[in-house]
Scaffold this motif. Structure first.
Motif, mmCIF file in Angstrom:
data_model
loop_
_atom_site.group_PDB
_atom_site.id
_atom_site.type_symbol
_atom_site.label_atom_id
_atom_site.label_comp_id
_atom_site.label_asym_id
_atom_site.label_seq_id
_atom_site.Cartn_x
_atom_site.Cartn_y
_atom_site.Cartn_z
ATOM 1 N N LEU A 179 -23.578 57.795 5.410
ATOM 2 C CA LEU A 179 -24.619 56.777 5.520
ATOM 3 C C LEU A 179 -25.834 57.284 6.306
ATOM 4 O O LEU A 179 -26.974 56.962 6.000
ATOM 5 N N ALA A 180 -25.590 58.097 7.313
ATOM 6 C CA ALA A 180 -26.693 58.641 8.109
ATOM 7 C C ALA A 180 -27.484 59.676 7.315
ATOM 8 O O ALA A 180 -28.690 59.830 7.507
ATOM 9 N N MET A 181 -26.840 60.396 6.408
ATOM 10 C CA MET A 181 -27.503 61.441 5.654
ATOM 11 C C MET A 181 -28.185 60.938 4.379
ATOM 12 O O MET A 181 -29.004 61.632 3.800
ATOM 13 N N VAL A 182 -27.874 59.742 3.928
ATOM 14 C CA VAL A 182 -28.440 59.214 2.673
ATOM 15 C C VAL A 182 -29.954 59.068 2.808
ATOM 16 O O VAL A 182 -30.696 59.369 1.857
ATOM 17 N N GLY A 183 -30.459 58.678 3.909
ATOM 18 C CA GLY A 183 -31.888 58.470 4.084
ATOM 19 C C GLY A 183 -32.696 59.749 4.208
ATOM 20 O O GLY A 183 -33.919 59.734 4.085
ATOM 21 N N HIS A 184 -32.086 60.862 4.422
ATOM 22 C CA HIS A 184 -32.849 62.107 4.620
ATOM 23 C C HIS A 184 -33.009 62.864 3.391
ATOM 24 O O HIS A 184 -32.673 63.345 2.577
#
Length: 106
Positions: free
Chosen positions: A101-106
């Motif tokens: 979830l933290a990496m989806v936005g990058h």
């Protein structure tokens, strides 16, 4: 040794349990048998070495798990390891989800 003390008087050793490796027992037939005690392991706190108990548990001062003074290799089950493995496998999927979830936005 004075006359008031028996050969197995452990009153001078109040801070630790007596450890005997073998005891010779004579039976009615006159046959001597060696008897080995089942558990002579003493457990202590890594941070408070003055804490010594005959059974595993937690330190009354800091709550750390007591460790055997002389650990043996033939221990079948380590409850601390089992608890750690259980917590690891329960939190691994949650950690993977949080990273994804933290990496989806990058």
């Amino acid at each position: 040794m004075s006359a008031s003390q028996s050969p197995h008087d452990h009153s001078a050793h109040r801070d630790h349990a007596p450890v005997h490796t073998d005891t010779v027992v004579a039976s009615a037939t006159g046959v001597e048998t060696k008897v080995t005690p089942v558990n002579t392991t003493i457990y202590t706190c890594p941070m408070h070495p003055e804490i010594r108990q005959p059974a595993p548990g937690s330190c009354p001062k800091c709550g750390m798990t007591l460790e055997p003074v002389m650990p043996s290799l033939d221990d079948d089950e380590n409850p601390e390891l089992a608890d750690f493995q259980r917590r690891f496998w329960w939190t691994l999927p949650l950690t993977v989800i949080a990273v994804l979830l933290a990496m989806v936005g990058h």
